[in-house]
Motif scaffolding. Structure first.
Motif, PDB file in Angstrom:
ATOM      1  N   UNK A   1       0.813  -1.216   0.000  1.00 18.70           N
ATOM      2  CA  UNK A   1       0.000   0.000   0.000  1.00 18.70           C
ATOM      3  C   UNK A   1       0.850   1.272   0.000  1.00 18.70           C
ATOM      4  N   UNK A   2       2.081   1.149  -0.450  1.00 21.55           N
ATOM      5  CA  UNK A   2       2.976   2.301  -0.499  1.00 21.55           C
ATOM      6  C   UNK A   2       4.076   2.032  -1.516  1.00 21.55           C
ATOM      7  N   UNK A   3       4.253   2.937  -2.455  1.00 21.13           N
ATOM      8  CA  UNK A   3       5.300   2.769  -3.451  1.00 21.13           C
ATOM      9  C   UNK A   3       6.683   2.895  -2.818  1.00 21.13           C
ATOM     10  N   UNK A   4       6.813   3.743  -1.824  1.00 22.03           N
ATOM     11  CA  UNK A   4       8.094   3.904  -1.142  1.00 22.03           C
ATOM     12  C   UNK A   4       8.511   2.613  -0.435  1.00 22.03           C
ATOM     13  N   UNK A   5       7.558   1.989   0.258  1.00 22.35           N
ATOM     14  CA  UNK A   5       7.857   0.717   0.929  1.00 22.35           C
ATOM     15  C   UNK A   5       8.152  -0.375  -0.090  1.00 22.35           C
ATOM     16  N   UNK A   6       7.407  -0.348  -1.200  1.00 26.51           N
ATOM     17  CA  UNK A   6       7.626  -1.333  -2.255  1.00 26.51           C
ATOM     18  C   UNK A   6       9.031  -1.199  -2.829  1.00 26.51           C
ATOM     19  N   UNK A   7       9.459   0.036  -3.100  1.00 25.85           N
ATOM     20  CA  UNK A   7      10.790   0.258  -3.664  1.00 25.85           C
ATOM     21  C   UNK A   7      11.885  -0.131  -2.682  1.00 25.85           C
ATOM     22  N   UNK A   8      11.667   0.127  -1.420  1.00 19.77           N
ATOM     23  CA  UNK A   8      12.644  -0.235  -0.397  1.00 19.77           C
ATOM     24  C   UNK A   8      12.825  -1.744  -0.340  1.00 19.77           C
ATOM     25  N   UNK A   9      11.708  -2.477  -0.403  1.00 21.58           N
ATOM     26  CA  UNK A   9      11.780  -3.932  -0.365  1.00 21.58           C
ATOM     27  C   UNK A   9      12.432  -4.486  -1.641  1.00 21.58           C
ATOM     28  N   UNK A  10      12.054  -3.948  -2.804  1.00 20.65           N
ATOM     29  CA  UNK A  10      12.608  -4.433  -4.073  1.00 20.65           C
ATOM     30  C   UNK A  10      14.106  -4.149  -4.149  1.00 20.65           C
ATOM     31  N   UNK A  11      14.510  -2.986  -3.681  1.00 19.75           N
ATOM     32  CA  UNK A  11      15.932  -2.650  -3.692  1.00 19.75           C
ATOM     33  C   UNK A  11      16.721  -3.615  -2.824  1.00 19.75           C
ATOM     34  N   UNK A  12      16.159  -3.977  -1.673  1.00 18.67           N
ATOM     35  CA  UNK A  12      16.812  -4.935  -0.796  1.00 18.67           C
ATOM     36  C   UNK A  12      16.947  -6.297  -1.474  1.00 18.67           C
ATOM     37  N   UNK A  13      15.894  -6.737  -2.149  1.00 14.23           N
ATOM     38  CA  UNK A  13      15.930  -8.006  -2.875  1.00 14.23           C
ATOM     39  C   UNK A  13      17.022  -8.005  -3.945  1.00 14.23           C
ATOM     40  N   UNK A  14      17.059  -6.939  -4.738  1.00 13.17           N
ATOM     41  CA  UNK A  14      17.971  -6.893  -5.871  1.00 13.17           C
ATOM     42  C   UNK A  14      19.422  -6.717  -5.441  1.00 13.17           C
ATOM     43  N   UNK A  15      19.633  -5.982  -4.365  1.00  8.77           N
ATOM     44  CA  UNK A  15      21.006  -5.851  -3.852  1.00  8.77           C
ATOM     45  C   UNK A  15      21.514  -7.205  -3.350  1.00  8.77           C
ATOM     46  N   UNK A  16      20.641  -7.950  -2.675  1.00  8.82           N
ATOM     47  CA  UNK A  16      21.025  -9.286  -2.224  1.00  8.82           C
ATOM     48  C   UNK A  16      21.295 -10.213  -3.392  1.00  8.82           C
ATOM     49  N   UNK A  17      20.450 -10.135  -4.418  1.00  9.76           N
ATOM     50  CA  UNK A  17      20.656 -10.952  -5.617  1.00  9.76           C
ATOM     51  C   UNK A  17      21.969 -10.593  -6.292  1.00  9.76           C
ATOM     52  N   UNK A  18      22.270  -9.303  -6.371  1.00  5.21           N
ATOM     53  CA  UNK A  18      23.501  -8.859  -7.016  1.00  5.21           C
ATOM     54  C   UNK A  18      24.732  -9.359  -6.270  1.00  5.21           C
ATOM     55  N   UNK A  19      24.672  -9.348  -4.958  1.00  7.72           N
ATOM     56  CA  UNK A  19      25.788  -9.871  -4.169  1.00  7.72           C
ATOM     57  C   UNK A  19      26.006 -11.360  -4.434  1.00  7.72           C
ATOM     58  N   UNK A  20      24.915 -12.061  -4.722  1.00  7.49           N
ATOM     59  CA  UNK A  20      25.007 -13.491  -5.012  1.00  7.49           C
ATOM     60  C   UNK A  20      25.583 -13.744  -6.403  1.00  7.49           C
ATOM     61  N   UNK A  21      25.154 -12.966  -7.385  1.00  6.70           N
ATOM     62  CA  UNK A  21      25.482 -13.256  -8.780  1.00  6.70           C
ATOM     63  C   UNK A  21      26.646 -12.451  -9.342  1.00  6.70           C
ATOM     64  N   UNK A  22      26.903 -11.296  -8.787  1.00  4.52           N
ATOM     65  CA  UNK A  22      27.918 -10.425  -9.364  1.00  4.52           C
ATOM     66  C   UNK A  22      29.295 -11.071  -9.316  1.00  4.52           C
ATOM     67  N   UNK A  23      30.020 -11.063 -10.431  1.00  8.48           N
ATOM     68  CA  UNK A  23      31.393 -11.583 -10.402  1.00  8.48           C
ATOM     69  C   UNK A  23      32.325 -10.678  -9.601  1.00  8.48           C
ATOM     70  N   UNK A  24      31.903  -9.446  -9.370  1.00 11.41           N
ATOM     71  CA  UNK A  24      32.715  -8.494  -8.588  1.00 11.41           C
ATOM     72  C   UNK A  24      32.246  -8.518  -7.141  1.00 11.41           C
ATOM     73  N   UNK A  25      32.776  -9.437  -6.376  1.00  8.95           N
ATOM     74  CA  UNK A  25      32.312  -9.644  -5.001  1.00  8.95           C
ATOM     75  C   UNK A  25      32.859  -8.626  -4.013  1.00  8.95           C
ATOM     76  N   UNK A  26      33.985  -8.001  -4.342  1.00  6.11           N
ATOM     77  CA  UNK A  26      34.661  -7.160  -3.355  1.00  6.11           C
ATOM     78  C   UNK A  26      34.614  -5.674  -3.692  1.00  6.11           C
ATOM     79  N   UNK A  27      33.594  -5.260  -4.445  1.00 12.04           N
ATOM     80  CA  UNK A  27      33.483  -3.842  -4.772  1.00 12.04           C
ATOM     81  C   UNK A  27      33.152  -3.045  -3.517  1.00 12.04           C
TER      82      UNK A  27
END
Length: 503
Positions: free
Chosen positions: A201-227
């Protein structure tokens, strides 16, 4: 645009409804006028030149997301899991029915269609249902990575436990990971934002949750682990999951560049091959004459031609070869014999030659093993591609740490494909893969970089890692990336001096 796409496919039918056609055209034009923001195409077909090299790295193997692979029968088994995820998603819609979410996505139909480069042969309602179901599945999968980021979410359903796990050890889990980063398997990120907005019920909360998901996914998949100092990404400006990963690991480069298409131009490539190939032709002709000689002075020349040193020298571009002691004597006759006719045939209208895209052979750079013998040191950096530098004083090549695992090749290849399809400027990531491909020839090169902490190899062997980089040789466009091109030029110089000292 949206209704027009859906309607024109029906014009081939024998029972052509003229009134319905006019209604659809009018509605399509009205939808176009109502669109305030122009939506750029961001989801492409993988260029055939890349697709042919390793189809499994670009074509989903387990789950289809979006319309490009929706009807493939071998992926139908996952549809029941996607539907189950949609049912669970409905419970989080706060008294709304799932079709209410679909109704909201139908309103976004023109925007959805605009994201795809390929014509979508689906009507608006079908497309909306597809997006709603696929987004529900994808978000349920991505919540694992939000949990790793410290967010509180419901646990994965028991029906999905054999597919996903928090440690990511199951083969199906990795298959899904690879599928969701494939260029042809993307869905617009604003669809995920809309589903989460309805849930929270809030775009701000939705974006916060999606950003958290994608940052976690990026840490898993990114070949650059130590940036260090990861960039802050505006989730509203990201096109899809792959675009988010690209923005996280590829630095922004504003330098202008010229690129040239290499796909479907084989004849041009043959005529444009680097000048070093002419030197090889000359030595090849000489070898044909010397191959039968085993004694006397000419036999000694034959032994020289077979030496490892000469084989290493022939890897160098002609620009470097021609300046080596001994080779410089041959420069004028060789250029007169082989290059003069070629230069007369070319004579372009604009012959300035400034900022010309590099030729394929000009990317040549000695391997890690050969550079090490020449005294070049290698040290890791905790940064992105922009940290690649060569210190002339200490003769040290600095490279960012890269982690290789079972998913890395698919990530690398699809980032290259996306960059080639979408980028208007320098192909920075592609150039980086070309550099790594150039310095890695064998498992010995991987071993040296691994020992120096530049490669974190989680594959079965160094040989497998070498094969990964060597398989990344195909590109769509030749491009200049000034800061990387300077590194390549600077690294070649001490190696040329090393070769000269051997003579």
């Amino acid at each position: 645009m949206s209704t027009l796409q859906a309607s024109t496919s029906s014009t081939s039918n024998s029972n052509f409804d003229e009134l319905r056609w006019v209604i659809n055209i009018r509605r399509s034009l009205d939808e176009e006028l109502e669109e305030e923001i122009e939506v750029p195409v961001c989801i492409f077909n993988v260029p055939k030149t890349l697709l042919s090299t390793d189809p499994e790295s670009y074509i989903p193997q387990l789950v289809a997301l979006g319309p490009y692979h929706y009807r493939r029968p071998e992926l139908c088994e996952m549809e029941r899991y996607k539907l189950a995820a949609a049912k669970r998603s409905q419970k989080q819609l706060r008294c709304l029915k799932f079709h209410a979410l679909v109704d909201q996505l139908i309103k976004l139909e023109p925007r959805i269609r605009a994201c795809y480069h390929k014509y979508l042969d689906f009507n608006g309602e079908t497309l909306a249902w597809m997006m709603a179901i696929d987004a529900s599945f994808l978000l349920e999968f991505l919540q694992i990575y939000a949990l790793k980021e410290g967010k509180t979410l419901s646990r994965v359903s028991s029906r999905m436990l054999h597919l996903v796990d928090y440690a990511g050890r199951k083969s199906a889990h990795n298959s899904i990971l690879r599928d969701i980063v494939m260029l042809e398997n993307q869905i617009p990120l604003f669809i995920l934002r809309k589903v989460l907005e309805v849930q929270y019920l809030s775009l701000e909360s939705a974006d916060d949750m999606l950003l958290s998901m994608l940052r976690g996914l990026c840490q898993e998949l990114s070949p650059s682990k130590k940036i260090e100092n990861l960039p802050k990404i505006d989730i509203s400006k990201c096109a899809h999951v792959l675009d988010f990963i690209y923005d996280m690991i590829v630095p922004k480069v504003d330098e202008p560049s010229e690129t040239s298409e290499v796909e479907d131009h084989k004849e041009d490539n043959e005529s444009d091959s680097a000048e070093s190939s002419y030197v090889k032709q000359l030595l090849s002709k000489a070898w044909n004459l010397l191959s039968k000689i085993k004694r006397g002075p000419l036999g000694l020349i034959k032994a020289v031609l077979l030496s490892r040193s000469l084989r290493v020298i022939l890897k160098l571009p002609w620009k470097i070869l021609s300046n080596l002691p001994g080779f410089s004597i041959l420069r004028q006759p060789i250029e007169s014999l082989f290059f003069s006719q070629d230069k007369e045939e070319e004579k372009p209208e604009n012959s300035s030659g400034l900022n010309k895209p590099p030729l394929a052979e000009e990317i040549a750079i000695p391997s890690v093993a050969d550079l090490s013998k020449a005294g070049v040191r290698f040290l890791p950096t905790n940064g992105n591609i922009s940290t690649i530098t060569f210190d002339v004083k200490t003769v040290t090549l600095y490279l960012p740490t890269v982690s290789l695992d079972i998913n890395t090749e698919v990530v690398l290849r699809n980032l290259v494909a996306y960059e080639a399809s979408n980028a208007s400027g320098p192909l920075v990531f592609t150039r980086y893969t070309e550099l790594m491909n150039g310095i890695i020839d064998t498992e010995e090169d991987v071993k040296l970089l691994r020992e120096r902490g530049i490669i974190l190899n989680h594959l079965k062997s160094d040989e497998e890692a070498a094969d990964l980089w060597n398989g990344m040789s195909k590109s769509i466009r030749l491009t200049q990336v000034p800061f990387l091109d300077k590194v390549i030029e600077d690294v070649n110089r001490p190696f040329a001096q090393f070769i000269a000292a051997l003579e």
